[in-house]
Scaffold this motif. Structure first.
Motif, mmCIF file in Angstrom:
data_model
loop_
_atom_site.group_PDB
_atom_site.id
_atom_site.type_symbol
_atom_site.label_atom_id
_atom_site.label_comp_id
_atom_site.label_asym_id
_atom_site.label_seq_id
_atom_site.Cartn_x
_atom_site.Cartn_y
_atom_site.Cartn_z
ATOM 1 N N ARG A 103 -5.510 -3.060 -0.105
ATOM 2 C CA ARG A 103 -5.921 -2.036 0.853
ATOM 3 C C ARG A 103 -6.971 -2.600 1.813
ATOM 4 O O ARG A 103 -6.925 -2.379 3.024
ATOM 5 C CB ARG A 103 -6.484 -0.814 0.119
ATOM 6 C CG ARG A 103 -6.700 0.379 1.011
ATOM 7 C CD ARG A 103 -7.099 1.605 0.226
ATOM 8 N NE ARG A 103 -8.480 1.568 -0.212
ATOM 9 C CZ ARG A 103 -9.521 1.854 0.573
ATOM 10 N NH1 ARG A 103 -9.332 2.199 1.818
ATOM 11 N NH2 ARG A 103 -10.751 1.790 0.101
ATOM 12 N N SER B 26 -4.410 9.584 -4.138
ATOM 13 C CA SER B 26 -3.603 8.371 -4.289
ATOM 14 C C SER B 26 -4.286 7.172 -3.640
ATOM 15 O O SER B 26 -4.126 6.045 -4.103
ATOM 16 C CB SER B 26 -2.203 8.586 -3.707
ATOM 17 O OG SER B 26 -2.288 8.852 -2.336
ATOM 18 N N SER B 27 -5.075 7.411 -2.567
ATOM 19 C CA SER B 27 -5.787 6.286 -1.945
ATOM 20 C C SER B 27 -6.888 5.780 -2.866
ATOM 21 O O SER B 27 -7.089 4.565 -2.998
ATOM 22 C CB SER B 27 -6.402 6.713 -0.613
ATOM 23 O OG SER B 27 -5.409 7.216 0.238
ATOM 24 N N TYR C 63 2.132 3.051 -3.218
ATOM 25 C CA TYR C 63 1.261 3.864 -4.066
ATOM 26 C C TYR C 63 0.681 5.070 -3.345
ATOM 27 O O TYR C 63 0.151 5.967 -3.970
ATOM 28 C CB TYR C 63 0.115 3.001 -4.619
ATOM 29 C CG TYR C 63 0.622 1.869 -5.469
ATOM 30 C CD1 TYR C 63 0.927 2.090 -6.808
ATOM 31 C CD2 TYR C 63 0.828 0.608 -4.940
ATOM 32 C CE1 TYR C 63 1.418 1.072 -7.587
ATOM 33 C CE2 TYR C 63 1.319 -0.420 -5.724
ATOM 34 C CZ TYR C 63 1.612 -0.182 -7.044
ATOM 35 O OH TYR C 63 2.106 -1.183 -7.818
ATOM 36 N N TYR C 64 0.765 5.049 -2.028
ATOM 37 C CA TYR C 64 0.172 6.131 -1.246
ATOM 38 C C TYR C 64 1.127 7.326 -1.199
ATOM 39 O O TYR C 64 2.338 7.163 -1.046
ATOM 40 C CB TYR C 64 -0.130 5.629 0.170
ATOM 41 C CG TYR C 64 -0.621 6.706 1.096
ATOM 42 C CD1 TYR C 64 -1.921 7.180 1.005
ATOM 43 C CD2 TYR C 64 0.223 7.263 2.054
ATOM 44 C CE1 TYR C 64 -2.365 8.174 1.840
ATOM 45 C CE2 TYR C 64 -0.220 8.262 2.893
ATOM 46 C CZ TYR C 64 -1.520 8.707 2.784
ATOM 47 O OH TYR C 64 -1.953 9.694 3.610
ATOM 48 N N VAL D 275 0.832 -1.204 0.000
ATOM 49 C CA VAL D 275 0.000 0.000 0.000
ATOM 50 C C VAL D 275 0.868 1.256 0.000
ATOM 51 O O VAL D 275 0.591 2.234 -0.691
ATOM 52 C CB VAL D 275 -0.952 -0.039 1.214
ATOM 53 C CG1 VAL D 275 -1.630 1.298 1.410
ATOM 54 C CG2 VAL D 275 -1.993 -1.121 1.039
ATOM 55 N N SER D 276 1.977 1.208 0.759
ATOM 56 C CA SER D 276 2.816 2.408 0.877
ATOM 57 C C SER D 276 3.542 2.729 -0.424
ATOM 58 O O SER D 276 4.019 3.838 -0.606
ATOM 59 C CB SER D 276 3.824 2.233 2.007
ATOM 60 O OG SER D 276 4.787 1.273 1.637
ATOM 61 N N LEU E 41 -5.152 4.051 -5.683
ATOM 62 C CA LEU E 41 -4.721 2.718 -5.264
ATOM 63 C C LEU E 41 -5.882 1.738 -5.356
ATOM 64 O O LEU E 41 -5.720 0.583 -5.739
ATOM 65 C CB LEU E 41 -4.196 2.791 -3.820
ATOM 66 C CG LEU E 41 -3.998 1.482 -3.083
ATOM 67 C CD1 LEU E 41 -2.812 0.730 -3.650
ATOM 68 C CD2 LEU E 41 -3.805 1.717 -1.604
ATOM 69 N N ALA F 274 -3.061 12.821 -0.875
ATOM 70 C CA ALA F 274 -3.266 11.621 -0.066
ATOM 71 C C ALA F 274 -4.557 10.928 -0.470
ATOM 72 O O ALA F 274 -4.590 9.713 -0.688
ATOM 73 C CB ALA F 274 -3.299 11.991 1.421
ATOM 74 N N TYR F 275 -5.635 11.727 -0.597
ATOM 75 C CA TYR F 275 -6.928 11.134 -0.952
ATOM 76 C C TYR F 275 -6.912 10.611 -2.382
ATOM 77 O O TYR F 275 -7.366 9.487 -2.644
ATOM 78 C CB TYR F 275 -8.041 12.175 -0.777
ATOM 79 C CG TYR F 275 -9.408 11.638 -1.088
ATOM 80 C CD1 TYR F 275 -9.996 10.692 -0.263
ATOM 81 C CD2 TYR F 275 -10.099 12.048 -2.216
ATOM 82 C CE1 TYR F 275 -11.233 10.181 -0.548
ATOM 83 C CE2 TYR F 275 -11.354 11.538 -2.506
ATOM 84 C CZ TYR F 275 -11.917 10.601 -1.673
ATOM 85 O OH TYR F 275 -13.141 10.083 -1.961
ATOM 86 N N PRO G 193 -6.053 8.112 4.600
ATOM 87 C CA PRO G 193 -6.661 8.384 3.286
ATOM 88 C C PRO G 193 -7.244 9.783 3.158
ATOM 89 O O PRO G 193 -7.566 10.199 2.053
ATOM 90 C CB PRO G 193 -7.763 7.319 3.179
ATOM 91 C CG PRO G 193 -7.330 6.236 4.064
ATOM 92 C CD PRO G 193 -6.628 6.898 5.204
ATOM 93 N N TYR H 223 1.768 9.820 8.839
ATOM 94 C CA TYR H 223 2.331 8.781 7.977
ATOM 95 C C TYR H 223 3.608 8.210 8.577
ATOM 96 O O TYR H 223 3.766 6.992 8.686
ATOM 97 C CB TYR H 223 2.611 9.382 6.591
ATOM 98 C CG TYR H 223 3.171 8.399 5.602
ATOM 99 C CD1 TYR H 223 2.382 7.384 5.084
ATOM 100 C CD2 TYR H 223 4.491 8.493 5.178
ATOM 101 C CE1 TYR H 223 2.890 6.483 4.172
ATOM 102 C CE2 TYR H 223 5.008 7.592 4.260
ATOM 103 C CZ TYR H 223 4.196 6.594 3.762
ATOM 104 O OH TYR H 223 4.706 5.701 2.860
#
Lengths: 299, 498
Positions: free
Chosen positions: B103, B88-89, B60-61, B57-58, B92, B85-86, B159, B205
């Motif tokens: 995720r 990329s979440s 792509y975040y 996950v990290s 993802l 952040a949002y 997120p 983070y």
């Protein structure tokens, strides 16, 4: 020997686990632009066709002289002038079904409010969602299957409107074909989610009231609710939410809220971490405790 | 030939690193077979899954509150200004192959990690496994629980969606409610007044992916190291004493079993990740401080804190030009602080009460310690009540009862229910100790009818597992012996006539 025997569980367990992981990774949805487009746009296109015709059809069949302006692509929201021919049958329907509480002239009684000046759109909302006639005088009228068909509903609305011409909320014609879902999303989050929740599932409010679920609301009903503010809901005038914005919200409710992009498995009711917690504790931890029980000693 | 090669290379390593001694201890480590000893392993393997999926996950975040225009594949969000952040979440979830699965599996693993810690902790508590010499390991475990809850909250917030942003807002208010230092602490943590120029996302983070996990890994190593050093506890029974451990050795048996369990845990977590939706952030939208959704709850392990906040009456103290928001400070700072401190000092409270300073390797059955069991049941009931209070609006909506009624039900229930539950648990424990054969398998009776119509009963043949000694009460030194001496047949054992 008996202890070695217990190891027989390990091989099948490992096998099941590996197969599940590999399978899930291999078949998990990979969403691309091409995949996503139909899932989010199609519902809007299909539902608008069904929701706008019921208003247009009866009116045209009753009186050919009516000329609605075609909904333009700029606003997509127009207020219908209900035909004169609706008024007489509407009066009869009102006398038979509504007058016992609201009074013969819709001026209200001790049991029910005055309807004059509320407009056809308000009446259409309450009757078409089945809230009127009222099942019981509880704190808040509940949605139920409507007693009247579309034509009868509009006839009643036309009669109530005829008592105070030009006043109150009109019945809208909503064309969501060119609606801006992005704007609808932003407006919904800002104005509606605080009570109806961000997924439109609805929730309880203080004082015994509740914000109903939006999963059955049509675009017409959504606009009528925005304009008339039924029950505890605030009403939003054109100064707060323009016709275009009301159309966008209605399209968002109809297209996205009611056809939620529920990728990632079962939606668990759209009530957020409450449902998720139950699944995690009862199904997740529960299943793994059963595995413990299976591979462990029970005596 | 291969044997010889392995032998030579191991000898080579042993000559340099001395692995034989530690390796022997590890391979010969004895694990008792009872199923309840594997509950902690659910947490261990969930943690392994958390690390693995977390790394994915990290990748792509993007931990940044920098505002960009969303151009991904979720149409209702296109053209909206959202944080990186949002974006990329959501990206993802929608635009990365198996990203949503990873995720969701990560999120489910977090929920189940803490759930299994709670179950494991209940097992340790009710069987008295925390007693001397294991008080220290109990404290290490409680510390991991606290860190797990903290890290869960941090990860849930990353997120930057509408629901988690509401959680950060509440956290800021809780910090602010601390008398004297609250506002300074909040400003320090958020880099200014709320929402603090978007500095909170990168700070959360680094805490979430590095600092707190490192602490958990360190404590986990200590937890397992102490487990090996002090050896497992075990339930009493035939051949099991305070001075031995009966079970299967790590190699070759237990390692096969536990590896299978690792895969089973992973399978359950990934099945949930693929089949059950969790936290659909694309439906929630970007967090804006002026927006809010109703029906917002935290993840379940924060639920008891949220519930305490919800049912607290609005008390406030004003004086000397200061306001102390007791309605936030009491339920959100004092209450969890009190609960965690009770957890930590419980072994010492109990040993002071019982004056029991002996080493304990044999576990208690919960019924044999009615007072401890009653206290544990009361604590669980209290926590469950505030936990359910967290979903008061959802309960009110689901059961169609007024919200105020649900609120007052929980306000009363958090006081009354633990007392009732404790009394009931205490009585049940004593009754179970009093009656013979409770918890033992009953032998079926075979009813036969003779040719003359006469009925008679005989015992069925013994089945496998009958007569297992483990469930027989063994004498335990009781500290709350309510049994009249004439009815006691042994220490902690009582016989009554029916």
């Amino acid at each position: 020997m008996r202890r070695l025997f217990r190891a027989r569980y390990a091989a099948p367990a490992a096998l099941v686990g590996c197969v599940a992981i590999v399978g899930l990774i291999a078949f998990s949805p990979s969403a691309t632009l091409a995949d996503a487009a139909p899932t989010t746009t199609l519902p809007v296109l299909t539902t608008t066709a069904t929701t706008t015709t019921p208003i247009a059809q009866p009116t045209q069949s009753v009186s050919g002289a009516l000329n609605y302006a075609a909904p333009s692509n700029q606003t997509g929201l127009f207020y219908a002038q209900l035909p004169q021919a609706f008024i007489a049958p509407g009066e009869a329907l009102f006398a038979a079904n509504c007058a016992s509480c609201h009074g013969p002239a819709a001026l209200g009684t001790g049991r029910a409010p005055n309807l004059q000046g509320l407009g056809a759109g308000t009446v259409d909302f309450w009757v078409s969602t089945g809230r009127m006639p009222l099942a019981n005088s509880s704190v808040q009228a509940t949605r139920k299957p409507p007693r009247f068909n579309r034509l009868q509903t509009l006839e009643i609305a036309a009669w109530v409107q005829s008592l105070t011409p030009g006043q109150g909320t009109q019945v809208p014609i909503v064309n969501t074909n060119n609606a801006d879902l992005e704007a609808g999303n932003a407006l919904f989050t800002l104005n509606c989610a605080a009570c109806h929740t961000i997924t439109g599932a609805g929730d309880a409010l203080p004082g015994g009231a509740y914000a109903p679920s939006l999963h059955l609301a049509t675009p017409v009903q959504a606009v009528e609710a925005i304009r008339s503010g039924p029950g505890n809901m605030p009403h939003f005038s054109v100064g707060n939410i323009t016709n275009t914005e009301a159309r966008d919200i209605a399209a968002y409710v109809d297209g996205v809220i009611q056809h939620q992009d529920n990728r990632g498995g079962f939606g668990l009711g759209g009530i957020g971490p409450v449902g998720e917690g139950f699944v995690a504790l009862l199904i997740g931890v529960g299943a793994l405790m059963l595995v413990c029980f299976w591979i462990g000693d029970r005596t | 030939m291969i044997d010889k090669t392995i032998d030579r290379s191991l000898r080579w390593l042993d000559d340099r690193l001395g692995i034989a001694k530690g390796g022997r201890t590890f391979l010969d480590k004895i694990f008792p077979d009872h199923w309840s000893f594997m509950l902690g392993e659910i947490a261990l393997y969930s943690f392994v899954v958390l690390l693995a999926t977390g790394v994915f996950v990290s990748l792509y975040y993007i931990p940044s509150a920098h505002e960009i225009v969303y151009h991904g594949s979720y149409i209702p969000l296109r053209g909206q200004r959202v944080s990186e952040a949002y974006a990329s979440s959501v990206g993802l979830s929608f635009d990365v192959k198996s990203g949503l699965l990873m995720r969701q599996a990560h999120h489910w693993a977090a929920n189940i990690f803490l759930g299994s810690i709670a179950v494991h902790m209940a097992r340790v508590f009710f069987t008295g496994a925390f007693r001397k010499p294991r008080e220290f390991n109990w404290i290490v475990g409680v510390s991991m629980l606290i860190l797990g809850i903290v890290n869960g909250f941090l990860g849930y917030s990353l997120p930057d969606d509408l629901v988690s942003g509401t959680g950060i807002r509440i956290a800021y208010s809780i910090i602010e409610s601390i008398p004297l230092v609250g506002s300074y602490l909040g400003t320090f943590l958020f880099g200014g007044n709320y929402p603090g120029n978007g500095i909170i996302i990168p700070r959360f983070y680094i805490l979430h992916v590095l600092i707190v996990p490192l602490l958990i890994i360190g404590l986990l190593a200590a937890h397992l190291g102490l487990l090996v050093k002090q050896k497992h506890t075990q339930f009493g029974g035939k051949g099991k004493t305070e001075h031995n451990v009966v079970g299967t050795p790590m190699f070759p048996t237990f390692i096969a079993k536990t590896t299978g369990f690792l895969f089973m845990t992973t399978a359950v977590l990934f099945l949930l990740g693929g089949l059950a939706q969790i936290n659909p952030i694309w439906q929630f939208g970007q967090y804006q401080p002026y927006q809010i959704s109703y029906a917002v709850q935290p993840d379940w392990y924060m639920g008891w804190l949220d519930g305490a906040l919800r049912i607290m009456p609005s008390w406030e103290w004003v004086g000397w030009g200061h306001t102390i928001a007791l309605e936030v400070f009491l339920p959100a700072v004092i209450f969890p602080g009190l609960i965690f401190n009770i957890f930590i000092v419980w072994p010492f409270i109990e040993s002071r009460h019982t004056k029991d300073l002996a080493y304990h390797n044999l576990l208690d059955r919960p019924r044999d310690r009615p007072l401890r069991t009653a206290v544990g049941v009361a604590m669980l009931t209290l926590l469950f009540m505030v936990f359910f209070a967290s979903s008061d609006d959802v309960l009110a909506n689901f059961f169609q009862v007024p919200l105020v009624a649900v609120l007052w039900f929980f306000r009363i229930a958090v006081v009354i229910a633990p007392v009732i539950a404790a009394v009931v648990a205490y009585k049940i424990c004593n009754e179970m100790r009093a009656a013979e054969g409770v918890g033992k398998r009953k032998r079926p009776q075979i009813v036969t009818r003779s040719s003359t119509g006469e009925y008679s009963t005989t015992d069925a043949e013994p089945r496998p597992g009958d007569g297992v000694e483990e469930l027989d009460a063994i004498p335990v030194p009781t500290y709350i012996d309510l049994v009249p001496p004439e009815l006691a047949t042994g220490v902690g054992v009582r016989r009554v006539m029916r």
